[in-house]
Design a protein around this motif. Sequence first.
Motif, short mmCIF file in Angstrom:
data_model
loop_
_atom_site.label_atom_id
_atom_site.label_comp_id
_atom_site.label_asym_id
_atom_site.label_seq_id
_atom_site.Cartn_x
_atom_site.Cartn_y
_atom_site.Cartn_z
N GLU A 326 12.61 3.16 -5.47
CA GLU A 326 13.95 3.03 -6.03
C GLU A 326 14.33 1.55 -6.09
N ILE A 327 15.23 1.22 -7.00
CA ILE A 327 15.65 -0.17 -7.14
C ILE A 327 17.16 -0.26 -7.22
N VAL A 328 17.70 -1.38 -6.79
CA VAL A 328 19.14 -1.65 -6.85
C VAL A 328 19.36 -2.87 -7.73
N PRO A 329 19.99 -2.73 -8.88
CA PRO A 329 20.30 -3.91 -9.67
C PRO A 329 21.48 -4.67 -9.06
N SER A 330 21.41 -5.97 -9.07
CA SER A 330 22.52 -6.79 -8.60
C SER A 330 22.58 -8.04 -9.47
N ASP A 331 23.64 -8.84 -9.26
CA ASP A 331 23.75 -10.05 -10.05
C ASP A 331 22.72 -11.08 -9.65
N LYS A 332 21.97 -10.83 -8.58
CA LYS A 332 20.93 -11.75 -8.10
C LYS A 332 19.52 -11.26 -8.43
N ASP A 337 15.87 -0.11 -3.02
CA ASP A 337 16.85 0.82 -2.51
C ASP A 337 16.22 1.77 -1.50
N ARG A 338 14.87 1.85 -1.55
CA ARG A 338 14.10 2.66 -0.61
C ARG A 338 12.76 1.99 -0.39
N ILE A 339 12.33 1.93 0.85
CA ILE A 339 11.06 1.31 1.21
C ILE A 339 10.24 2.34 1.98
N LEU A 340 9.00 2.49 1.60
CA LEU A 340 8.13 3.48 2.22
C LEU A 340 6.84 2.81 2.66
N VAL A 341 6.43 3.06 3.89
CA VAL A 341 5.13 2.60 4.37
C VAL A 341 4.42 3.80 4.98
N GLY A 342 3.12 3.77 4.95
CA GLY A 342 2.38 4.90 5.51
C GLY A 342 0.88 4.70 5.36
N ALA A 343 0.16 5.80 5.50
CA ALA A 343 -1.29 5.74 5.40
C ALA A 343 -1.82 7.12 5.03
N SER A 344 -2.94 7.10 4.31
CA SER A 344 -3.66 8.33 4.02
C SER A 344 -4.93 8.35 4.86
N MET A 345 -5.12 9.42 5.62
CA MET A 345 -6.30 9.57 6.46
C MET A 345 -6.93 10.91 6.13
N GLY A 346 -8.19 10.90 5.74
CA GLY A 346 -8.75 12.17 5.34
C GLY A 346 -10.26 12.20 5.30
N ASN A 945 -17.00 -1.79 -3.68
CA ASN A 945 -15.65 -2.36 -3.61
C ASN A 945 -15.63 -3.60 -2.73
N LEU A 946 -16.61 -4.48 -2.95
CA LEU A 946 -16.74 -5.66 -2.09
C LEU A 946 -15.56 -6.62 -2.25
N THR A 947 -14.91 -6.62 -3.39
CA THR A 947 -13.73 -7.47 -3.58
C THR A 947 -12.54 -6.95 -2.79
N ASN A 948 -12.48 -5.63 -2.58
CA ASN A 948 -11.40 -4.99 -1.82
C ASN A 948 -10.02 -5.42 -2.30
N GLU A 949 -9.87 -5.53 -3.60
CA GLU A 949 -8.55 -5.86 -4.13
C GLU A 949 -7.62 -4.67 -3.97
N PRO A 950 -6.36 -4.90 -3.64
CA PRO A 950 -5.44 -3.77 -3.48
C PRO A 950 -5.10 -3.14 -4.82
N TYR A 951 -4.95 -1.83 -4.79
CA TYR A 951 -4.35 -1.14 -5.93
C TYR A 951 -2.85 -1.43 -5.87
N ARG A 952 -2.30 -1.92 -6.97
CA ARG A 952 -0.92 -2.38 -6.90
C ARG A 952 -0.20 -2.09 -8.21
N THR A 953 1.05 -1.66 -8.10
CA THR A 953 1.91 -1.50 -9.26
C THR A 953 3.15 -2.34 -9.06
N ASP A 954 3.78 -2.70 -10.17
CA ASP A 954 5.06 -3.39 -10.09
C ASP A 954 6.04 -2.75 -11.06
N ARG A 955 7.31 -2.92 -10.75
CA ARG A 955 8.35 -2.30 -11.58
C ARG A 955 8.93 -3.25 -12.61
N SER A 956 8.73 -4.51 -12.48
CA SER A 956 9.32 -5.46 -13.41
C SER A 956 8.58 -6.78 -13.27
N THR A 957 9.13 -7.79 -13.87
CA THR A 957 8.55 -9.12 -13.73
C THR A 957 9.02 -9.82 -12.46
#
Length: 983
Positions: A326-332, A337-346, A945-957
């Motif tokens: 989630e995101i919160v628009p502001s004048d800055k 608006d929500r932060i999630l951390v966790g892990a997948s173990m399987g 996967n020797l580079t081990n680059e993170p899978y990453r998404t972004d919502r804007s610039t």
Amino acid sequence: MRIFPLVLSGLIVAGAPLPALAAQAPRLDTVAGPGRPGRLADALLALAAQADVNIAFDATLVGDRRTRGFAGPTTLHRALDALLDGSGLTYVLAPNGVVKVLAVPPPRASAPKPLPVAPAVEPSTLIEPIAVVGYRVGLDQAEARARRYDGMVQVITADAVGKLPDSNIADALERLPSVYRISDQGEGRYLSLRGLSQVLDTVTFNGVTIAASDTDGRSGRAAPLDVLSASAISEVEIHNVITPDRDAGAIGGLIDVRTPTAHDFAGRVASVTAEIGAVDNGGGRDIHAVGGAFADTFGPGGAFGVYLAGEHWVREYFSPFYDTAEIVPSDKGLYPDRILVGASMGRRERNSLTGSLDWRGEGRNAAWLRMFAANYTDEELRPEFMFYRRGALATDGGDTFSWRGLRVRTETRRERQDRPVRQYVLGGRWAWNDDWTVEGSVNRTTARELNPYLDYYETLGDMDPLPGAPDIGQFRIVDGVSIPRAMTAPDGRSVFDASLQNLFRIRRISSTVREDITTQQIDLTRREMAVAGMPVLLRTGLKRLSRIKSVADADNRFNFTGAATLADPTLTGWISRYGQADAIVPGLDFPFPDPAGFEALFDRRPDLFTFDAAASRENSVEDRYRIRETIWAGYLMGEVAVTPALRVTLGARVERTRVDAIANAFVADITGAAAGLPFGRADILPTSGGRGYVNFAPALLAKWDAGGAWVLRASSTQTFARPDYVDLAPIARLSVSVATDLRTGESVLSGVNEIGNPQLRAIESRNWDVSAQYHLPRRLGWISAAGFYKALDGLPFEVQESRPGETFGGARFDQYVAVTKSNVGHGHVAGVELSLRYDFRDAPAPFDGFGVLANAAFLDSQVSAPGRAPRRLADQAKALYAAQLYYERGRFQARLGYAYQGRAPRNDQWSDPTGLNYRQPISRLDLKILVDLPNAWRVTLAGANLTNEPYRTDRSTEPYLTGSGPGYELYGREYRLGLTRRW
């Protein structure tokens, strides 16, 4: 991640030539040629690849003999005669289709005896086939196979798959042009071809449609490729241009996976392979695999053959992730608006068995029975710790921000997913003379996705500051990740204190997804027919496909009404750490519920849990449907040899589709005086619908190939893709209101219904393709360039349709709005593909063992619908690059593979808003080393996967806001050691 080179590369190095076409595909009667002068052994291998036959010969017998080559096009027999002319060698065609090169037998005593060129061998003597051990040979054969086709086809052979640590078919195909790999836990699951969604691709197994083993009941038509091992295959073809004899329902492309038969080998072969490994994430996770294969022919003249290959593969994984959904628009700027951390173990496990029983008769006559069975299981524990904003956001526009208060929520997801796939194919081919051939097959495929449990264990805790006190939720942004700073409740407890987490809810979900496919197909080929003095090959065929897709989902919710927290000593088992020091959010240490503790409390005190009937009913309806689809298809096409070099293919395919769908509607809300309605709030109403439609797919292809350095192609075709199941299913959520018309005093019944649309028609695409390929002298490689343009029509976008007087659920609505999908979208996708292969054969030793294979694709698209701004397709990177550096000399082989995927919009369907959510660029580096030891042993060492680059998404610039699904995830490097024994 899986066993390598299980199984095919072990069989190949054991002494069998690379597999040719599967049994139902006839060999070429003509060879384009020419066969260039040079070493006879090289010329025979090139001819085997070009003519798609197995040519077995003793490397010692052939030695360093040279050949004058042959002129083409010509027949296979004439090509062999020309290559062997003056060599002192001859050949015989065995009943199983293998060409055996032998020494000329000694003449009778009465005849003049010429000087011997090589030791005499009787024609009946079995000659061991040449050992094909090199990646180069696989590339040669793949290129020769691709050169046969009039349309653009990319081929990857078993040897190419086995030379890099690929977990499954998706991983192996990632390095081909215009292929975008969509992964899950670091493994390839889907492929987006030429910038189009995976639901617009078609996957076949040995040319036969295979059912999709679904994922979470929502992947629809997209066929997950992680259930298909990369071990027991002979080759994979990607058809970018679809000819009328293949299913036209593939806009992105058609992926055909082929498995071997016993007649693809020159004798009895077998192999056993074992592999062990580890992933460096999570303190080292286990990888192990074992598998084997066996092939043999028997009966009169070796006419019958049996092939069996099996695999047991296990991979454990641990991947920390971070998300700001989630995101919160502001004048800055934009802040979370929500932060999630966790892990997948399987733990993932795949068990597969591939088998075939086939018969090769005289000429083209053949029959086969093929079987494929796979069980793919994924068991996962997924703890998550979530921060939600409460109150105002404060920021100075920099890399720090704060929330006045916050809600802390934990959730542990425990899931088991079983995805079994079964396919059985019975087929045969009969040629009643040299001109006519008929081929038919019957196929039965079943795929399941079974979730015996998908459980969620949830807690909640709120923290609000005292008046005048500082904000509680304080964060510092580092590389786009919001790092929690000191957060304490007014009573001094830390946000990570388990006593702040009040037990909230248990969700128990179970689901069964089924797809059943039955096909019957018959094809008729007329060869060597002359029209206006030009040779014509005529093909026609008929196919019927019946498919049933169903999803049954149960979602039961139990809300906790007691006062226990995660720190309650009566709650047996809460977990203080989620696995290891977090690599994304340093120092993070959060509590999360242990499922065993929750279940023990539920068993001991069920009175503390209340069943939420309304929410359970609504969520059980949203993923429940059944669709029956019946397809009749027929085609007619002709291949005209205008000149020996120019061939034109002209034809069309017609497919008629009938869809019938049933689902349910949930009455979510009723406001106002609702007396007299035939339903009430939270009721479930049956829904249904369907339609039939016809698609016409003409095709015109031209290929110029004089057998020399250049091959030119051009085509104009039409393809289509049927709507996805999740769009067709009439699942509905109905909101009803009753109001009084102030002018008339009468009641007005209004309804808003969010509902799927079984009336959708197919998406259509008009395609134009051109390509040119130049083959370097002395078989050093090739350079190719291709371009394509696809005009898309009928893309489904969400619309609102006002339908006054509509009747739904037995009620007639004065005002009715349907929020549904409609075929209103259009657009285009275009691209340029470049590829290069170069072998350093002419370099001085030891550098002559090197070679390079590289490709690049540049893609662009634009799609739009009424009232919506144009935008790019999802999962379409503007740039894709791949390169492999390989080396082979003597008993040593090595291959280094690199793949790069550029930034791409991320969403599950091309018709959904992207929400400014993009997959960031990602690259992968893989290495594999193979050493052949005496007595048919092989050792492999691999790193993935020797580079081990993170899978990453972004919502804007914005540089400090990641995306969702997840926003940031690490998979770790993998290391494997394998051992193969061949017989």
